[in-house]
Design an enzyme around this catalytic site. Structure first.
Site, PDB file in Angstrom:
ATOM      1  N   ASP A 248      76.338 -40.835  22.601  1.00 28.86           N
ATOM      2  CA  ASP A 248      76.160 -41.346  21.235  1.00 28.86           C
ATOM      3  C   ASP A 248      77.031 -40.604  20.243  1.00 28.86           C
ATOM      4  O   ASP A 248      77.462 -39.472  20.477  1.00 28.86           O
ATOM      5  CB  ASP A 248      74.692 -41.253  20.810  1.00 28.86           C
TER       6      ASP A 248
ATOM      7  N   GLU B  28      71.857 -37.692  21.362  1.00 29.93           N
ATOM      8  CA  GLU B  28      71.940 -36.241  21.120  1.00 29.93           C
ATOM      9  C   GLU B  28      71.944 -35.960  19.627  1.00 29.93           C
ATOM     10  O   GLU B  28      71.330 -35.021  19.147  1.00 29.93           O
ATOM     11  CB  GLU B  28      73.219 -35.679  21.773  1.00 29.93           C
ATOM     12  N   GLU B  29      72.648 -36.826  18.894  1.00 28.47           N
ATOM     13  CA  GLU B  29      72.888 -36.573  17.469  1.00 28.47           C
ATOM     14  C   GLU B  29      71.648 -36.746  16.603  1.00 28.47           C
ATOM     15  O   GLU B  29      71.655 -36.351  15.451  1.00 28.47           O
ATOM     16  CB  GLU B  29      73.999 -37.513  16.950  1.00 28.47           C
TER      17      GLU B  29
ATOM     18  N   HIS C 287      77.282 -36.159  25.932  1.00 31.01           N
ATOM     19  CA  HIS C 287      76.474 -37.248  25.362  1.00 31.01           C
ATOM     20  C   HIS C 287      77.325 -38.440  24.938  1.00 31.01           C
ATOM     21  O   HIS C 287      78.468 -38.278  24.527  1.00 31.01           O
ATOM     22  CB  HIS C 287      75.576 -36.754  24.223  1.00 31.01           C
TER      23      HIS C 287
HETATM   24 ZN   LIG Z   1      78.061 -33.401  20.310  1.00 29.19          ZN
END
Ligand SMILES: [Zn+2]
Length: 387
Positions: A83, A145-146, A81
Site C-alpha cells: 500500500d 502498512e501506512e 508492503h
Molecule cells: Zn513504507
C-alpha cells in the site's frame, strides 16, 4: 562455482517502474496483489493470500510467498508492503540523472515498491542464476502498512518457517535498524455539562476548560532519551454560545522501554483524573467525568550486534566492501510486528527519499545497492558462514 548473484539491473528498474504505476492506496491493493501474484507464480513461487483484507475493510489480503531453495540452510524471510499513501493515483515516474521521481503531482510510491522490486529481484536471481546457493525464501507482503501496520498485525506467522527476517522499508541502504520504540494510542473523552453560555453559564461545566486544565499538567514532547508523547487531535463543542459538554482528545506515547512507556501512559491518565477531581470539588457534583481507551499500537524492539539478522546483514555488507552502520528508529514498523510475533526481523533501507511527499524520489544506484545487499544476505546465509 559461483561467488554470488550478479544483479539484473534492467529487470530491477523495470519491475520498480511497472509497480509504481499500479495504484495501491491503503485498503485498495487489489491490482497490486494480483500483479505480484501472477508474476511470482510465473517465476516458480507459491503464493497464498490471507483474509486480512476482509478484516480491515480492504480489497486484498497479505501475500505469503515461498520459493524453494537449493541448500539445506534454514529459510529466510523478506517483507515489504504493497500500500501507498495519497496522492498515489496515476503515478508517472520520470528518470533524470539516474534519479526516479514522480512527475510532480503525486508521490512516487518508492515507499514501498522499491522493497517489492528487491523481493522480485531475489526471485528473478534464483531463476536466472540457479547455481548460486540459497535457502528457501519466504516473503511476507503486506497491505495497509501506512494506516497503522494493519496488514502485518493480521499475518499468521505460524505459516512461516524462517527464524530471521528483513523488512525492506527504510531510506538509507548501508545501515540496519537495531531498535524501535513501542507505542500506545490513547483516546480520552471528557464529559462536562451543557448550558446557555450567556443566560446560565454557572449551570454548565465546560469540558474544553477541563481538558485545558488536564493538558496543562501533562508532560509531552520528548520525555527522556527513550520516550516521547504527543497530543495530536482535540475535538469538541457545538457553538460559541453553548458551554461545551463533550471533548475528545487523541494522544500517543512511545518509548524504547516498556516500563517507561507504561509510566508515561499512567502519568497522562492521572492528569485527566486529577483535573476532573478538582473540578468536581468546585462544582460539588459528579461531573466532569473522563473515560479513555488505550490501544497497544506496536511493541519495542531491541537487537544487539550478536543477534543473527544484524550479524548477517553486517557480514553481507562486508562481503560487498561496505561498512554497515546501525540506527535506532523513532517509529514502529511491520518489523516490530513480525518480531513481536516471533520472527526476529530487522529493517533495511532501499534508497527511497522524501517519502510521503510529491518530491519523493529514489536513485537507481541506491535501488541496485539495496538489491545487492539483500542478494549478499541470501548467499552469506546459505553458505552458513555467519553463526
Ligand atoms: Zn513504507
Amino acid at each position: 562455482m559461483n561467488d554470488g548473484y550478479r544483479i539484473l539491473e534492467k529487470e530491477l528498474l523495470d519491475d520498480f517502474l511497472t509497480m509504481v504505476q499500479i495504484d495501491s492506496h491503503s485498503r485498495d491493493e487489489r491490482a497490486m496483489a494480483d500483479w505480484l501474484t501472477e508474476e511470482l507464480r510465473s517465476l516458480g513461487c507459491t503464493v497464498e493470500e490471507d483474509d486480512a483484507g476482509e478484516k480491515v475493510g480492504g480489497n486484498a489480503g497479505n501475500l505469503r510467498v515461498t520459493l524453494k531453495g537449493n541448500t539445506g540452510a534454514p529459510p529466510l524471510l523478506f517483507s515489504s508492503h504493497m500500500d501507498t499513501v495519497k496522492p498515489g493515483e496515476g503515478i508517472k515516474p520520470v528518470i533524470e540523472d539516474g534519479v526516479v521521481r514522480s512527475s510532480g503531482d503525486t508521490i512516487l510510491a518508492a515507499d514501498d515498491k522499491s522493497g517489492l522490486a528487491v523481493i522480485l529481484q531475489l526471485v528473478r536471481l534464483a531463476n536466472a542464476q540457479p547455481d548460486v546457493p540459497r535457502p528457501d525464501l519466504e516473503f511476507s507482503i503486506h497491505i495497509c502498512e501506512e494506516i497503522g501496520l494493519l496488514g502485518a498485525k493480521h499475518v499468521d506467522t505460524s505459516g512461516f518457517r524462517a527464524t530471521a527476517g528483513f523488512v525492506l522499508d527504510d531510506e538509507i541502504v548501508d545501515r540496519v535498524c537495531v531498535a524501535s520504540p513501542g507505542a500506545v494510542r490513547l483516546t480520552y473523552r471528557i464529559t462536562g455539562k451543557a448550558s446557555h453560555a450567556g443566560l446560565a453559564p454557572e449551570k454548565g461545566i465546560n469540558a474544553i476548560m477541563v481538558a485545558a486544565d488536564a493538558l496543562s499538567r501533562m508532560k509531552i514532547g520528548r520525555i527522556d532519551e527513550e520516550s516521547t508523547a504527543n497530543v495530536g487531535v482535540i475535538e469538541g463543542g457545538t457553538a460559541a454560545n453553548v458551554v461545551t459538554e463533550n471533548v475528545s482528545i487523541k494522544a500517543e506515547a512511545r518509548s524504547h522501554n516498556v516500563d517507561k512507556l507504561r509510566r508515561q501512559v499512567e502519568h497522562m491518565n492521572a492528569c485527566f483524573e486529577e483535573a476532573c477531581a478538582e473540578w468536581r470539588k468546585k462544582t460539588g457534583s459528579d461531573l466532569p467525568s473522563w473515560e479513555h481507551e488505550e490501544e497497544e499500537d506496536y511493541h519495542p524492539v531491541k537487537f544487539t550486534l550478536d543477534d543473527y539478522p544484524v550479524k548477517l546483514t553486517i557480514a553481507a555488507g562486508k562481503e560487498l566492501g561496505w561498512n554497515m552502520g546501525t540506527f535506532v528508529s523513532g517509529g514502529g514498523t511491520d518489523g516490530s510486528v513480525l518480531t513481536h510475533a516471533g520472527i526476529p526481523c530487522v529493517v533495511l533501507g532501499v534508497g527511497m527519499k522524501d517519502i510521503h511527499s510529491t518530491s519523493e524520489h529514489i536513485a537507481v544506484e541506491d535501488l541496485n545497492k539495496a538489491a545487492r545487499l539483500c542478494a549478499a544476505i541470501v548467499t552469506a546465509h546459505a553458505n552458513g558462514k555467519v553463526k
